[in-house]
Design an enzyme around this catalytic site. Structure first.
Site, mmCIF file in Angstrom:
data_model
loop_
_atom_site.group_PDB
_atom_site.id
_atom_site.type_symbol
_atom_site.label_atom_id
_atom_site.label_comp_id
_atom_site.label_asym_id
_atom_site.label_seq_id
_atom_site.Cartn_x
_atom_site.Cartn_y
_atom_site.Cartn_z
ATOM 1 N N HIS A 181 0.876 -1.180 0.000
ATOM 2 C CA HIS A 181 0.000 0.000 0.000
ATOM 3 C C HIS A 181 0.907 1.222 0.000
ATOM 4 O O HIS A 181 2.130 1.099 0.067
ATOM 5 C CB HIS A 181 -0.948 -0.028 1.200
ATOM 6 N N ASP A 210 5.587 5.365 4.795
ATOM 7 C CA ASP A 210 6.630 4.531 5.422
ATOM 8 C C ASP A 210 6.905 3.258 4.627
ATOM 9 O O ASP A 210 7.857 2.540 4.912
ATOM 10 C CB ASP A 210 6.263 4.191 6.876
ATOM 11 N N HIS A 247 -6.405 -2.630 5.081
ATOM 12 C CA HIS A 247 -5.681 -1.497 5.640
ATOM 13 C C HIS A 247 -6.101 -0.207 4.934
ATOM 14 O O HIS A 247 -5.345 0.755 4.860
ATOM 15 C CB HIS A 247 -4.166 -1.760 5.462
#
Ligand SMILES: [Zn+2]
Length: 248
Positions: free
Chosen positions: A60, A64, A145
């Protein structure tokens, strides 16, 4: 030979000792990178992961998980790389990764291909750069997510049987190309005229291994399905139990 190097185990925030997300998987001399958090290229140098990789897989596009690709692609350019590199990610990959690749004023001297993948897709045979995906597949599965995140399961085909080194030595077969032939199931002829077949030196075929990789995700049935029978499940966890509400 299959090895997994955890380049980043500190989830979304780096520490002095640990970096943000990235995992390198090396299999039969081929390097695959999963995620590429900020500073991943330094971690690759630190832990001896080859820069001669041809594919990076993103779960995704939280920063980060991908900021490191900006610097890594520049370094590959400075190394005079000519081979193309393939970047895989869920919906949004084209937009976000194109921006990342174009950030800065450098010209990237090699081709960067970006491919958006969907859950259920199987990335099969591909021969490009150092990728020879003829003995395994990568299955894309859904994770939870937000924003259509995905996970990846590397599933090997059935593998050759184990080569019995001791037996080969005892039979007086010199180490080298003849061992290679036998281990591939081919018959050999020794200098003394003896003809040998592989059966007595190679064990039964072995099931392929499965390595399953998710980025951040809530617990969900699709991950459980993908991980069923896996040899290794790698997943991320940013928030501890005390921060459960932030994580969900
Ligand atoms: Zn995330």
């Amino acid at each position: 030979m299959l090895s997994v190097t955890f380049l980043g185990t500190s989830a979304a925030r780096p520490t002095v000792e640990r970096n943000v997300s990235a995992v390198a998987l090396v299999r039969e001399g081929e390097t695959l990178l999963f995620e590429c958090g900020e500073g991943t290229q330094r971690q690759m140098m630190r832990y001896g992961v080859s820069f001669a990789l041809s594919e990076i897989f993103f779960t995704h596009f939280h920063a980060d998980h991908f900021l490191g690709v900006i610097g890594l692609i520049r370094t590959l350019g400075l190394q005079a790389r000519a081979e193309p590199i393939m970047l895989y990610g869920p919906h949004g990959a084209k937009k976000v990764l194109t921006q990342a690749i174009q950030l800065g004023v450098e010209r990237i001297p090699f081709q960067v291909e970006i491919r958006e993948v969907k859950p259920g897709e199987v990335l099969g045979q591909r021969a490009a750069g150092n990728v020879q995906r003829d003995s395994y597949e990568i299955h894309v599965f859904k994770t939870e997510h937000g924003g259509g995140s995905v996970g990846y399961a590397l599933r090997e085909h059935e593998r050759r049987g184990r080569f019995d080194v001791e037996k080969a030595r005892a039979a007086g077969i010199p180490e080298g190309p003849l061992w290679g032939k036998l281990s591939k199931g081919e018959p050999i002829e020794l200098a003394d005229g003896r003809k040998l077949t592989a059966e007595s030196f190679v064990g039964p075929k072995r099931p392929g291994r499965a390595i399953v990789f998710t980025g951040d995700t809530r617990p969900c049935a699709s991950v459980v399905d993908a991980a069923l029978g896996a040899d290794l499940l790698i997943h991320e966890a940013t928030f501890g139990e005390e921060e459960r509400d932030r994580g969900c």
